[in-house]
Design a protein around this motif. Structure first.
Motif, PDB file in Angstrom:
ATOM      1  N   GLY A  23     -15.920 -13.817   5.021  1.00 12.92           N
ATOM      2  CA  GLY A  23     -15.016 -14.438   4.059  1.00 12.92           C
ATOM      3  C   GLY A  23     -13.551 -14.388   4.424  1.00 12.92           C
ATOM      4  O   GLY A  23     -12.702 -14.773   3.612  1.00 12.92           O
ATOM      5  N   ALA A  24     -13.220 -13.928   5.614  1.00 11.83           N
ATOM      6  CA  ALA A  24     -11.818 -13.916   6.037  1.00 11.83           C
ATOM      7  C   ALA A  24     -11.384 -15.331   6.395  1.00 11.83           C
ATOM      8  O   ALA A  24     -12.080 -16.025   7.135  1.00 11.83           O
ATOM      9  CB  ALA A  24     -11.627 -12.991   7.231  1.00 11.83           C
ATOM     10  N   GLU A  25     -10.240 -15.760   5.862  1.00  7.88           N
ATOM     11  CA  GLU A  25      -9.781 -17.117   6.168  1.00  7.88           C
ATOM     12  C   GLU A  25      -9.040 -17.200   7.498  1.00  7.88           C
ATOM     13  O   GLU A  25      -8.825 -18.304   8.021  1.00  7.88           O
ATOM     14  CB  GLU A  25      -8.873 -17.658   5.052  1.00  7.88           C
ATOM     15  N   ASP A  64      -8.334 -13.636   1.081  1.00  6.73           N
ATOM     16  CA  ASP A  64      -7.540 -13.981  -0.102  1.00  6.73           C
ATOM     17  C   ASP A  64      -6.058 -13.732   0.141  1.00  6.73           C
ATOM     18  O   ASP A  64      -5.312 -13.331  -0.768  1.00  6.73           O
ATOM     19  CB  ASP A  64      -8.007 -13.177  -1.321  1.00  6.73           C
ATOM     20  N   GLY A  65      -5.637 -13.969   1.380  1.00  2.00           N
ATOM     21  CA  GLY A  65      -4.230 -13.794   1.736  1.00  2.00           C
ATOM     22  C   GLY A  65      -3.798 -12.363   1.946  1.00  2.00           C
ATOM     23  O   GLY A  65      -2.650 -12.101   2.297  1.00  2.00           O
ATOM     24  N   SER A  89      -7.823  -4.538   3.559  1.00  2.00           N
ATOM     25  CA  SER A  89      -7.115  -5.717   3.051  1.00  2.00           C
ATOM     26  C   SER A  89      -7.024  -5.704   1.527  1.00  2.00           C
ATOM     27  O   SER A  89      -6.064  -6.233   0.957  1.00  2.00           O
ATOM     28  CB  SER A  89      -7.800  -7.002   3.530  1.00  2.00           C
ATOM     29  N   GLN A  90      -7.998  -5.099   0.862  1.00  2.00           N
ATOM     30  CA  GLN A  90      -7.988  -5.067  -0.600  1.00  2.00           C
ATOM     31  C   GLN A  90      -6.899  -4.179  -1.167  1.00  2.00           C
ATOM     32  O   GLN A  90      -6.578  -4.235  -2.349  1.00  2.00           O
ATOM     33  CB  GLN A  90      -9.363  -4.609  -1.113  1.00  2.00           C
ATOM     34  N   LEU A  91      -6.306  -3.353  -0.313  1.00  2.00           N
ATOM     35  CA  LEU A  91      -5.245  -2.443  -0.757  1.00  2.00           C
ATOM     36  C   LEU A  91      -3.858  -3.039  -0.580  1.00  2.00           C
ATOM     37  O   LEU A  91      -2.866  -2.440  -1.013  1.00  2.00           O
ATOM     38  CB  LEU A  91      -5.329  -1.124   0.034  1.00  2.00           C
ATOM     39  N   ALA A  96       2.122 -14.331   3.731  1.00  2.00           N
ATOM     40  CA  ALA A  96       1.962 -15.575   4.487  1.00  2.00           C
ATOM     41  C   ALA A  96       1.179 -15.282   5.767  1.00  2.00           C
ATOM     42  O   ALA A  96       1.422 -14.285   6.445  1.00  2.00           O
ATOM     43  CB  ALA A  96       3.329 -16.150   4.829  1.00  2.00           C
ATOM     44  N   ILE A  97       0.220 -16.135   6.069  1.00  2.00           N
ATOM     45  CA  ILE A  97      -0.572 -15.983   7.297  1.00  2.00           C
ATOM     46  C   ILE A  97       0.144 -16.723   8.410  1.00  2.00           C
ATOM     47  O   ILE A  97       0.308 -17.949   8.353  1.00  2.00           O
ATOM     48  CB  ILE A  97      -1.998 -16.544   7.105  1.00  2.00           C
TER      49      ILE A  97
END
Length: 444
Positions: A23-25, A64-65, A89-91, A96-97
């Motif tokens: 699920g990583a964009e 999710d950015g 990443s949830q922390l 901006a990517i």
């Protein structure tokens, strides 16, 4: 010696695929490998041969950015690394990517490996030359050939890689005279070949200068920084040129683009392909290029990574580097060159360290120091580990229990002279230079 002797790297393509499935964009993989076989000498004798290797993989992804960065050294289960990055990443807060798009490019390998036997021979030769003149001295040395490989792969199609092979050596001579302890050291960083004779001559010259201990001059006298010692000055300049420091309003040069900030005798630039190191792209995948930061003393440019370049509105200069595998890219310099400006080039041509010394009626030569350098404020106070007093153009002896203090920016605006003896200190190429405006205190 070659990097092919290492175990195969963790498959970067697999990491990107697993991150996308989870699920990583967006995602990127940064891999670093090194192999070296240093040769160590201690107390004038060959002590040991080593084989040192390291491998590391950093996975950075966004879900999710939110960015997540996980690092592994040596073999690791790819799915475990992806899971760790996702959890981290949830922390974090969304950001901006910023990934560089590109294709697959394998840059030519630069440098060549040298056999261990050659390194041993060079080490023995250098030590023998020192001990021929100073048989009571104890020499310590390290000679090394290191190959480093870097690969950067991301979900935008970029796949860059290169290998860099560099030679380095270090020689130290300790001379004990009763209660007086003297340690003199020097080194080289080159490609293809090292010069044990030249290295030994540098150490011998300094031992000769240090035969006599003399009183320290007091007050403000001209200070001659050798190319080895001048590196302290340029650490402050590098910080002041950082786009990150400009954004944080920490750089004293934040609002001085287009203005003269140091002596008009100096030009400061970056050349990624000159000298013993190469760097065709930064750690964000932006190709590096020659840049002039200060031209004839006038500030032209700050160096930036993608984030700081976007915030400043100037874009990246290709200077996004990771302080370590576990760090995010931040503005950094590579192959910084300090050279005389165009107006000074002819005046400083063929001006050796001895010529600079001969130009001083009274002064102090700083060659080795104890303690850290100046911060971005420029203020510093360092103890002299190895320094020499100059009178009427001649070194008269070594000074002890001496401290030099002042401000880097002030000193660079009171430049007296520059030598033509530039040498590499790590990735900084600097000549010797004479400055005023510094204070000397010590035992008389």
């Amino acid at each position: 010696m070659g990097l092919d002797e290492l175990q195969p790297e963790m498959p970067a393509e697999q990491l990107l695929e697993l991150a996308a499935r989870a699920g990583a964009e967006a995602a990127e993989v940064f891999q670093s490998r090194s192999l070296s076989r240093p040769v160590f000498f201690e107390a004038n004798r060959l002590k040991q041969l080593e084989s040192t290797q390291s491998e590391g993989t950093a996975l950075r992804l966004w879900q999710d950015g939110r960015p997540g960065l996980a690092v592994a050294y040596g073999p690791v289960e790819p799915q475990a690394l992806v899971d760790r990055a996702l959890a981290l990443s949830q922390l974090n807060e969304p950001e901006a990517i910023e990934l560089t798009t590109g294709s697959k490019v394998f840059y030519p390998d630069v440098g060549e490996a040298i056999a261990v036997e050659q390194l041993v021979g060079w080490g023995k030769e250098a030590i023998a030359l020192v001990r021929e003149a100073y048989p009571e001295s104890l020499c310590t040395a390290e000679w090394e050939c290191e190959a480093e490989s870097t690969r950067l792969l991301n979900s935008e199609g970029l796949d860059f890689s290169y290998t860099d092979t560099t030679l380095s050596c270090f020689l130290s001579a300790e001379w004990i005279r009763g209660d007086d302890f003297l340690s003199v050291s020097d080194g080289q960083i080159q490609r293809g070949n090292l010069d044990p004779v030249a290295l030994a001559q540098e150490v011998l010259q300094r031992l000769e200068w240090a035969k006599e201990n003399v009183p320290t001059p007091s007050g403000r006298v001209p200070i001659l920084f050798t190319s080895k010692a001048a590196d302290m000055i340029w650490g402050t300049v590098q910080a002041a040129l950082s786009g990150k420091q400009v954004i944080e309003r920490a750089s004293p040069w934040s609002d001085r683009l287009g203005e003269q900030v140091i002596s008009d005798a100096l030009t400061i630039s970056q050349h990624p392909s000159r000298g013993p190191f190469s760097c065709p792209f930064d750690d964000e995948g932006t190709p590096t290029r020659p840049l002039v930061f200060i031209q004839d003393g006038v500030l032209q440019l700050f160096y930036t990574d993608r984030t700081s370049g976007r915030l400043l509105g100037s874009g990246t200069t290709g200077n996004g580097f990771r302080p370590g595998l576990g760090s995010y890219p931040t503005p950094g310099l590579f192959n910084l060159l300090i050279e005389p400006s165009a107006m000074m080039a002819s005046a400083t041509a063929n001006k050796s360290l001895l010529d600079l010394i001969a130009s001083l009626d009274e002064g102090l030569v700083l060659d080795q120091m104890l303690g850290g350098g100046a911060g971005i404020s420029g203020d510093f106070s360092v103890n002299v580990d190895l320094g020499y007093r100059v009178k009427q153009g001649q070194i008269v002896g070594r000074v002890k229990d001496t401290m030099i203090s002042g401000n880097v920016y002030t000193a660079l605006n009171q430049l007296v002279d520059i030598g033509s003896d530039a040498d590499w200190n790590g990735a900084c190429y600097t000549p010797s230079l004479i400055v005023e405006g510094l204070s000397v205190t010590g035992r008389h």
